[in-house]
Design a protein around this motif. Structure first.
Motif, PDB file in Angstrom:
ATOM      1  N   TYR A   1      -3.639  -3.419   3.919  1.00 17.27           N
ATOM      2  CA  TYR A   1      -4.103  -4.735   4.344  1.00 17.27           C
ATOM      3  C   TYR A   1      -3.428  -5.138   5.651  1.00 17.27           C
ATOM      4  O   TYR A   1      -4.008  -5.885   6.451  1.00 17.27           O
ATOM      5  CB  TYR A   1      -3.893  -5.782   3.245  1.00 17.27           C
ATOM      6  N   LEU A   2      -2.218  -4.629   5.915  1.00 15.36           N
ATOM      7  CA  LEU A   2      -1.556  -4.917   7.180  1.00 15.36           C
ATOM      8  C   LEU A   2      -2.292  -4.281   8.349  1.00 15.36           C
ATOM      9  O   LEU A   2      -2.358  -4.854   9.441  1.00 15.36           O
ATOM     10  CB  LEU A   2      -0.104  -4.444   7.136  1.00 15.36           C
TER      11      LEU A   2
ATOM     12  N   ASP B   1       0.885  -1.668   0.645  1.00 17.22           N
ATOM     13  CA  ASP B   1       0.633  -2.854   1.443  1.00 17.22           C
ATOM     14  C   ASP B   1       0.295  -2.554   2.895  1.00 17.22           C
ATOM     15  O   ASP B   1      -0.215  -3.421   3.601  1.00 17.22           O
ATOM     16  CB  ASP B   1       1.799  -3.836   1.369  1.00 17.22           C
ATOM     17  N   LYS B   2       0.513  -1.328   3.376  1.00 15.53           N
ATOM     18  CA  LYS B   2       0.186  -1.050   4.768  1.00 15.53           C
ATOM     19  C   LYS B   2      -1.312  -1.176   5.024  1.00 15.53           C
ATOM     20  O   LYS B   2      -1.732  -1.443   6.148  1.00 15.53           O
ATOM     21  CB  LYS B   2       0.693   0.324   5.197  1.00 15.53           C
TER      22      LYS B   2
ATOM     23  N   PRO C   1      -2.920  -3.329  -6.756  1.00 16.16           N
ATOM     24  CA  PRO C   1      -1.533  -3.789  -6.896  1.00 16.16           C
ATOM     25  C   PRO C   1      -0.565  -2.619  -6.946  1.00 16.16           C
ATOM     26  O   PRO C   1      -0.933  -1.513  -7.336  1.00 16.16           O
ATOM     27  CB  PRO C   1      -1.553  -4.564  -8.217  1.00 16.16           C
ATOM     28  N   GLN C   2       0.667  -2.854  -6.539  1.00 20.34           N
ATOM     29  CA  GLN C   2       1.684  -1.814  -6.559  1.00 20.34           C
ATOM     30  C   GLN C   2       1.887  -1.325  -7.999  1.00 20.34           C
ATOM     31  O   GLN C   2       2.154  -2.126  -8.896  1.00 20.34           O
ATOM     32  CB  GLN C   2       3.004  -2.356  -6.011  1.00 20.34           C
TER      33      GLN C   2
ATOM     34  N   LYS D   1       3.940   2.860  -0.931  1.00 17.51           N
ATOM     35  CA  LYS D   1       3.718   1.446  -0.621  1.00 17.51           C
ATOM     36  C   LYS D   1       2.270   1.252  -0.170  1.00 17.51           C
ATOM     37  O   LYS D   1       1.851   1.792   0.849  1.00 17.51           O
ATOM     38  CB  LYS D   1       4.685   0.989   0.475  1.00 17.51           C
TER      39      LYS D   1
ATOM     40  N   MET E   1      -7.541  -3.748  -2.031  1.00 16.47           N
ATOM     41  CA  MET E   1      -6.134  -3.462  -2.322  1.00 16.47           C
ATOM     42  C   MET E   1      -5.917  -3.340  -3.815  1.00 16.47           C
ATOM     43  O   MET E   1      -6.419  -4.148  -4.590  1.00 16.47           O
ATOM     44  CB  MET E   1      -5.251  -4.578  -1.774  1.00 16.47           C
TER      45      MET E   1
ATOM     46  N   GLN F   1       6.652  -2.047   7.127  1.00 14.21           N
ATOM     47  CA  GLN F   1       5.258  -1.718   6.896  1.00 14.21           C
ATOM     48  C   GLN F   1       4.327  -2.325   7.940  1.00 14.21           C
ATOM     49  O   GLN F   1       3.293  -1.743   8.269  1.00 14.21           O
ATOM     50  CB  GLN F   1       4.832  -2.175   5.499  1.00 14.21           C
ATOM     51  N   ARG F   2       4.691  -3.471   8.479  1.00 18.36           N
ATOM     52  CA  ARG F   2       3.841  -4.062   9.508  1.00 18.36           C
ATOM     53  C   ARG F   2       3.845  -3.209  10.773  1.00 18.36           C
ATOM     54  O   ARG F   2       2.807  -3.066  11.435  1.00 18.36           O
ATOM     55  CB  ARG F   2       4.272  -5.499   9.836  1.00 18.36           C
TER      56      ARG F   2
END
Length: 290
Positions: free
Chosen positions: A16-17, A13-14, A3-4, A11, A1, A269-270
């Protein structure tokens, strides 16, 4: 990942989700960590001057605006690994029939610039490398992302050993479409039945006419009815049906197939990550059928 980034709306973060959803699913999965893609593999497809800009993390602002976020050193390292992941997925698919990259599918990246949240075009890079090393002779790239794979089409346009098939929303990004070997432009609001009618008409014909020995699948979940950037209306069941069908058509012809994550967008996002995970689990299950 990575960082933003400080700028941009994408986005990250999807990703790692997606992995969390896969690990919590109870499905039998095996994880592999890719090596970063070698610079010379990228330069075989992209303009070496642009590759150098990315490697130095000094991409001009106009190109960063086109990409949608600044290319930092962490982003550079990430995209080298995601490109390596598509290559690794291909090698694993040759062994096992099917494998998935849980990232990548960067089908908007062009020769001398990134675009549309894409820095390097992993589908074109991996295809070129498979053929160069003799792992494949003819590759079909099936792109079912809601957005046309303009970068992939442009980067492979002059090649007779790579065939691009794109099913996409006609009125969606990019405004100016490239020319794939076969483009299927779909109307806004198309539902599960309409989508499958188009896919089942064109995919088997492309497989049989082009006769590839390897398939890449851009398995974006952004045709979903609730996708923030989509214009189609597929349901959860419709996406699973689509993905199983693509795997089944390749595997019944004895073809290895590797998928890349592709697009999927939303405020939750989850839930987007769960769509991607369901997609990969369904494809792996289809591949496991006798």
């Amino acid at each position: 990942m990575a960082p933003q980034p400080a700028r941009g709306t994408f986005k990250f973060d999807k990703y790692y989700l997606v992995m969390e959803e896969l690990r919590q699913s109870g499905a039998a999965i095996t994880e592999h960590a890719p090596e970063p893609c070698p610079r010379e593999w990228l330069e075989a497809v992209h303009d070496p001057a642009y590759v150098d800009e990315v490697f130095r993390a000094e991409v001009p602002r106009d190109k960063e605006r086109r990409i949608g976020f600044p290319v930092t050193q962490r982003i550079r390292d990430r995209v080298r690994h995601t490109n390596g992941g598509t290559w690794l997925a291909a090698k694993l698919a040759i062994q096992h029939g099917y494998a998935a990259n849980s990232a990548a599918g960067s089908h908007h990246a062009l020769a001398d610039t990134g675009a549309g949240y894409c820095v390097f075009n992993d589908l074109a890079v991996a295809s070129n490398r498979l053929i160069a090393q003799g792992d494949a002779g003819r590759i079909l790239i099936v792109d079912c992302d809601v957005h046309q794979g303009d970068g992939t089409a442009s980067l492979t346009a002059v090649r007779e050993d790579i065939f691009t098939l794109s099913l996409h929303a006609e009125k969606n990004f990019p405004v100016r479409k490239a020319r794939s070997n076969l483009d299927i432009a779909l109307p806004d609001g198309l539902d599960d039945a309409g989508y499958m009618a188009a896919l089942s008409k064109h995919l088997p014909a492309a497989l049989d006419a082009f006769a590839p020995d390897f398939v890449f699948y851009q398995a974006g979940v952004d045709p979903h009815v609730d996708d923030k950037l989509g214009r189609l209306a597929l349901t959860d069941a419709g996406l699973v049906h689509r993905d199983r069908y693509v795997i089944r058509e390749a595997r019944k012809r004895g073809l290895p197939i590797a998928s890349a994550l592709g697009g999927g967008y939303g405020d939750d996002q989850r839930e987007v990550g769960a769509r991607h995970a369901r997609s990969m689990i369904a494809m792996a299950d289809e591949n496991a059928k006798p």
